[in-house]
Design a protein around this motif. Structure first.
Motif, mmCIF file in Angstrom:
data_model
loop_
_atom_site.group_PDB
_atom_site.id
_atom_site.type_symbol
_atom_site.label_atom_id
_atom_site.label_comp_id
_atom_site.label_asym_id
_atom_site.label_seq_id
_atom_site.Cartn_x
_atom_site.Cartn_y
_atom_site.Cartn_z
ATOM 1 N N THR A 1 4.098 15.024 -1.419
ATOM 2 C CA THR A 1 4.056 14.989 -2.879
ATOM 3 C C THR A 1 2.622 15.103 -3.377
ATOM 4 N N GLY A 2 1.711 14.352 -2.759
ATOM 5 C CA GLY A 2 0.309 14.397 -3.182
ATOM 6 C C GLY A 2 -0.291 15.786 -3.055
ATOM 7 N N TYR A 3 0.029 16.468 -1.977
ATOM 8 C CA TYR A 3 -0.473 17.831 -1.762
ATOM 9 C C TYR A 3 -0.035 18.747 -2.900
ATOM 10 N N GLN B 1 0.825 -1.210 0.000
ATOM 11 C CA GLN B 1 0.000 0.000 0.000
ATOM 12 C C GLN B 1 0.859 1.259 0.000
ATOM 13 N N LEU B 2 1.951 1.264 0.752
ATOM 14 C CA LEU B 2 2.858 2.411 0.736
ATOM 15 C C LEU B 2 3.431 2.629 -0.659
ATOM 16 N N VAL B 3 3.825 1.556 -1.322
ATOM 17 C CA VAL B 3 4.359 1.664 -2.684
ATOM 18 C C VAL B 3 3.314 2.260 -3.620
ATOM 19 N N GLU B 4 2.099 1.746 -3.553
ATOM 20 C CA GLU B 4 1.022 2.249 -4.413
ATOM 21 C C GLU B 4 0.814 3.748 -4.191
ATOM 22 N N LEU B 5 0.783 4.166 -2.936
ATOM 23 C CA LEU B 5 0.543 5.575 -2.631
ATOM 24 C C LEU B 5 1.750 6.451 -2.930
ATOM 25 N N PHE C 1 -4.296 6.818 -7.411
ATOM 26 C CA PHE C 1 -5.122 6.978 -8.613
ATOM 27 C C PHE C 1 -4.656 8.118 -9.511
ATOM 28 N N ALA C 2 -3.701 8.915 -9.049
ATOM 29 C CA ALA C 2 -3.152 10.021 -9.846
ATOM 30 C C ALA C 2 -1.623 9.920 -9.834
ATOM 31 N N PRO C 3 -1.058 8.995 -10.605
ATOM 32 C CA PRO C 3 0.385 8.763 -10.569
ATOM 33 C C PRO C 3 1.196 10.031 -10.843
#
Length: 166
Positions: A149-151, A23-27, A32-34
């Motif tokens: 990073t997501g922010y 899950q950490l790798v996926e995130l 959903f927004a690579p």
């Protein structure tokens, strides 16, 4: 000989550890927004535009994201030598990449550094939960990276929409 109960608890812990790592790798990749895909889709010719009311361009955001990711990656690679995990934020002064090659190279470096962090997270020999000398863990560093990073990728996506990239 270990009891069946103990073996079952260890298997559950191994399964949970594997799930958390996956899950950490996926995130870290952006879910959903690579992140890398969004950066590569961003129109280089608009990477230096600063919209009214903002103090950053896409180029500045990329530099800021990379600096924080590198700080946290350095901690994960050598926690004893990289105890400072939240120094003052680095915001590049130059708001425009010098060339399309510089823009693409920065994205390549971001991706390379991201894959290094993912490699550490995937490596079962890396104890994600061990509290280091600074009170932080590798799982904290990975979650902080994905959150930070997501922010900023969300900000980049908003800028791109305003500029007609998407």
């Amino acid at each position: 000989m270990k009891s069946e109960h103990y073996k079952s608890i260890m298997a559950l812990n191994d399964d949970t550890d594997k799930l958390v790592r996956e899950q950490l790798v996926e995130l870290l990749k952006g879910g959903f927004a690579p992140s890398v895909i969004l950066l590569r889709e961003f129109d280089y010719s608009k990477a230096g535009v600063i919209l009214d009311g903002l103090h950053f361009s896409a180029w500045i955001l990329l530099g800021h994201i990379r600096a924080r990711q590198m700080t946290l990656l350095s901690f994960m690679k050598d926690p004893d030598e990289n105890l400072e995990v939240w120094p003052d934020a680095h915001w590049p002064e130059n708001h425009v990449p010098a060339s399309e090659q510089e823009w693409n190279s920065a994205i390549d470096q971001f991706e390379k550094e991201l894959h290094e962090m993912i490699g550490i997270v995937r490596h079962t020999g890396a104890d994600l939960y061990k509290v280091q000398a600074n009170g932080k863990t590798f799982s904290w560093a990975a979650m902080t990276t994905l959150h930070h990073t997501g922010y900023h990728i969300g900000q980049l996506k908003t800028i791109g929409r305003q500029l007609g990239v998407w």
